[in-house]
Design a protein around this motif. Sequence first.
Motif, PDB file in Angstrom:
ATOM      1  N   CYS A 181       0.827  -1.210   0.000  1.00 48.72           N
ATOM      2  CA  CYS A 181       0.000   0.000   0.000  1.00 48.72           C
ATOM      3  C   CYS A 181       0.858   1.256   0.000  1.00 48.72           C
ATOM      4  N   SER A 182       1.905   1.275   0.829  1.00 50.23           N
ATOM      5  CA  SER A 182       2.725   2.474   0.914  1.00 50.23           C
ATOM      6  C   SER A 182       3.621   2.638  -0.302  1.00 50.23           C
ATOM      7  N   LYS A 183       3.920   1.535  -0.981  1.00 44.44           N
ATOM      8  CA  LYS A 183       4.715   1.629  -2.207  1.00 44.44           C
ATOM      9  C   LYS A 183       3.884   2.203  -3.346  1.00 44.44           C
ATOM     10  N   ALA A 184       2.628   1.860  -3.391  1.00 44.52           N
ATOM     11  CA  ALA A 184       1.764   2.253  -4.502  1.00 44.52           C
ATOM     12  C   ALA A 184       0.814   3.364  -4.079  1.00 44.52           C
ATOM     13  N   PHE A 185       1.353   4.475  -3.610  1.00 47.87           N
ATOM     14  CA  PHE A 185       0.509   5.584  -3.169  1.00 47.87           C
ATOM     15  C   PHE A 185      -0.220   6.224  -4.343  1.00 47.87           C
ATOM     16  N   SER A 186       0.276   6.003  -5.555  1.00 48.45           N
ATOM     17  CA  SER A 186      -0.384   6.590  -6.716  1.00 48.45           C
ATOM     18  C   SER A 186      -1.785   6.000  -6.920  1.00 48.45           C
ATOM     19  N   ASN A 187      -2.026   4.781  -6.426  1.00 50.10           N
ATOM     20  CA  ASN A 187      -3.360   4.187  -6.488  1.00 50.10           C
ATOM     21  C   ASN A 187      -4.165   4.717  -5.305  1.00 50.10           C
ATOM     22  N   LYS A 188      -4.826   5.836  -5.489  1.00 47.33           N
ATOM     23  CA  LYS A 188      -5.515   6.502  -4.383  1.00 47.33           C
ATOM     24  C   LYS A 188      -6.850   5.861  -4.022  1.00 47.33           C
ATOM     25  N   LEU A 189      -7.225   4.794  -4.693  1.00 47.55           N
ATOM     26  CA  LEU A 189      -8.470   4.125  -4.359  1.00 47.55           C
ATOM     27  C   LEU A 189      -8.388   3.465  -2.982  1.00 47.55           C
ATOM     28  N   ASN A 190      -7.194   3.105  -2.559  1.00 48.91           N
ATOM     29  CA  ASN A 190      -7.022   2.435  -1.273  1.00 48.91           C
ATOM     30  C   ASN A 190      -6.815   3.416  -0.124  1.00 48.91           C
ATOM     31  N   TRP A 191      -6.647   4.696  -0.412  1.00 46.54           N
ATOM     32  CA  TRP A 191      -6.304   5.685   0.593  1.00 46.54           C
ATOM     33  C   TRP A 191      -7.461   6.639   0.844  1.00 46.54           C
ATOM     34  N   VAL A 192      -7.656   7.000   2.108  1.00 46.71           N
ATOM     35  CA  VAL A 192      -8.652   8.016   2.458  1.00 46.71           C
ATOM     36  C   VAL A 192      -7.937   9.161   3.171  1.00 46.71           C
ATOM     37  N   GLN A 193      -8.424  10.361   2.904  1.00 46.72           N
ATOM     38  CA  GLN A 193      -7.820  11.556   3.488  1.00 46.72           C
ATOM     39  C   GLN A 193      -8.458  11.858   4.840  1.00 46.72           C
ATOM     40  N   LYS A 223      -6.691  -0.774   3.291  1.00 46.22           N
ATOM     41  CA  LYS A 223      -6.352  -2.192   3.360  1.00 46.22           C
ATOM     42  C   LYS A 223      -5.565  -2.544   4.618  1.00 46.22           C
ATOM     43  N   CYS A 224      -4.495  -1.802   4.871  1.00 47.57           N
ATOM     44  CA  CYS A 224      -3.614  -2.193   5.972  1.00 47.57           C
ATOM     45  C   CYS A 224      -3.604  -1.208   7.138  1.00 47.57           C
ATOM     46  N   GLY A 225      -4.169  -0.015   6.978  1.00 47.10           N
ATOM     47  CA  GLY A 225      -4.228   0.965   8.056  1.00 47.10           C
ATOM     48  C   GLY A 225      -2.966   1.787   8.255  1.00 47.10           C
ATOM     49  N   CYS A 226      -1.989   1.671   7.329  1.00 50.87           N
ATOM     50  CA  CYS A 226      -0.759   2.450   7.509  1.00 50.87           C
ATOM     51  C   CYS A 226      -1.006   3.925   7.175  1.00 50.87           C
ATOM     52  N   ASP A 227      -0.225   4.781   7.813  1.00 50.00           N
ATOM     53  CA  ASP A 227      -0.362   6.222   7.659  1.00 50.00           C
ATOM     54  C   ASP A 227       0.586   6.737   6.590  1.00 50.00           C
ATOM     55  N   ARG A 228       0.184   7.830   5.957  1.00 51.97           N
ATOM     56  CA  ARG A 228       1.036   8.480   4.963  1.00 51.97           C
ATOM     57  C   ARG A 228       0.785   9.972   5.027  1.00 51.97           C
ATOM     58  N   TRP A 229       1.858  10.762   5.134  1.00 54.41           N
ATOM     59  CA  TRP A 229       1.740  12.225   5.126  1.00 54.41           C
ATOM     60  C   TRP A 229       2.362  12.752   3.851  1.00 54.41           C
ATOM     61  N   VAL A 230       1.700  13.690   3.233  1.00 56.51           N
ATOM     62  CA  VAL A 230       2.205  14.340   2.032  1.00 56.51           C
ATOM     63  C   VAL A 230       2.279  15.837   2.287  1.00 56.51           C
ATOM     64  N   HIS A 231       3.080  16.502   1.505  1.00 53.46           N
ATOM     65  CA  HIS A 231       3.232  17.953   1.615  1.00 53.46           C
ATOM     66  C   HIS A 231       3.594  18.349   3.043  1.00 53.46           C
ATOM     67  N   SER A 232       4.697  17.828   3.538  1.00 51.11           N
ATOM     68  CA  SER A 232       5.086  18.157   4.906  1.00 51.11           C
ATOM     69  C   SER A 232       5.332  19.656   5.036  1.00 51.11           C
ATOM     70  N   SER A 233       5.038  20.201   6.183  1.00 49.19           N
ATOM     71  CA  SER A 233       5.119  21.639   6.390  1.00 49.19           C
ATOM     72  C   SER A 233       6.460  22.082   6.948  1.00 49.19           C
ATOM     73  N   SER A 234       7.381  21.156   7.163  1.00 47.29           N
ATOM     74  CA  SER A 234       8.648  21.533   7.785  1.00 47.29           C
ATOM     75  C   SER A 234       9.535  22.334   6.847  1.00 47.29           C
ATOM     76  N   GLY A 235       9.436  22.149   5.544  1.00 41.31           N
ATOM     77  CA  GLY A 235      10.260  22.885   4.598  1.00 41.31           C
ATOM     78  C   GLY A 235      11.648  22.288   4.495  1.00 41.31           C
ATOM     79  N   SER A 236      12.327  22.629   3.433  1.00 38.95           N
ATOM     80  CA  SER A 236      13.664  22.100   3.233  1.00 38.95           C
ATOM     81  C   SER A 236      14.686  22.979   3.944  1.00 38.95           C
ATOM     82  N   LEU A 237      15.877  22.471   4.061  1.00 38.37           N
ATOM     83  CA  LEU A 237      16.952  23.205   4.712  1.00 38.37           C
ATOM     84  C   LEU A 237      17.267  24.488   3.948  1.00 38.37           C
ATOM     85  N   ALA A 238      17.222  24.417   2.636  1.00 39.52           N
ATOM     86  CA  ALA A 238      17.497  25.603   1.823  1.00 39.52           C
ATOM     87  C   ALA A 238      16.463  26.700   2.086  1.00 39.52           C
TER      88      ALA A 238
END
Length: 76
Positions: A4-16, A28-43
């Motif tokens: 599930c975490s490898k195939a994040f592009s298949n959004k049918l299995n994921w709920v926001q 399917k498996c209940g694992c968490d995934r965060w996108v667009h983290s707010s911490s920002g890059s070092l640069a």
Amino acid sequence: MSECSKAFSNKLNWVQDEHDANHYVCLKCGCDRWVHSSSGSLAEVLLQIFAGLLLIILLRDRSPFSFENSNNSVAN
């Protein structure tokens, strides 16, 4: 790592998460995934610090009076 975490592009299995737009949970498996983290890059962080210091220096140089002038006027 699950399939599930490898195939994040298949959004049918994921709920926001309704309280956090950056948080997704796999149905399917209940694992968490965060996108667009707010911490920002070092640069980005270094650029913001540099811009802040530059702004402080520029505003300090444009002040109408300096500390030396104010100390001399108090002594007179």
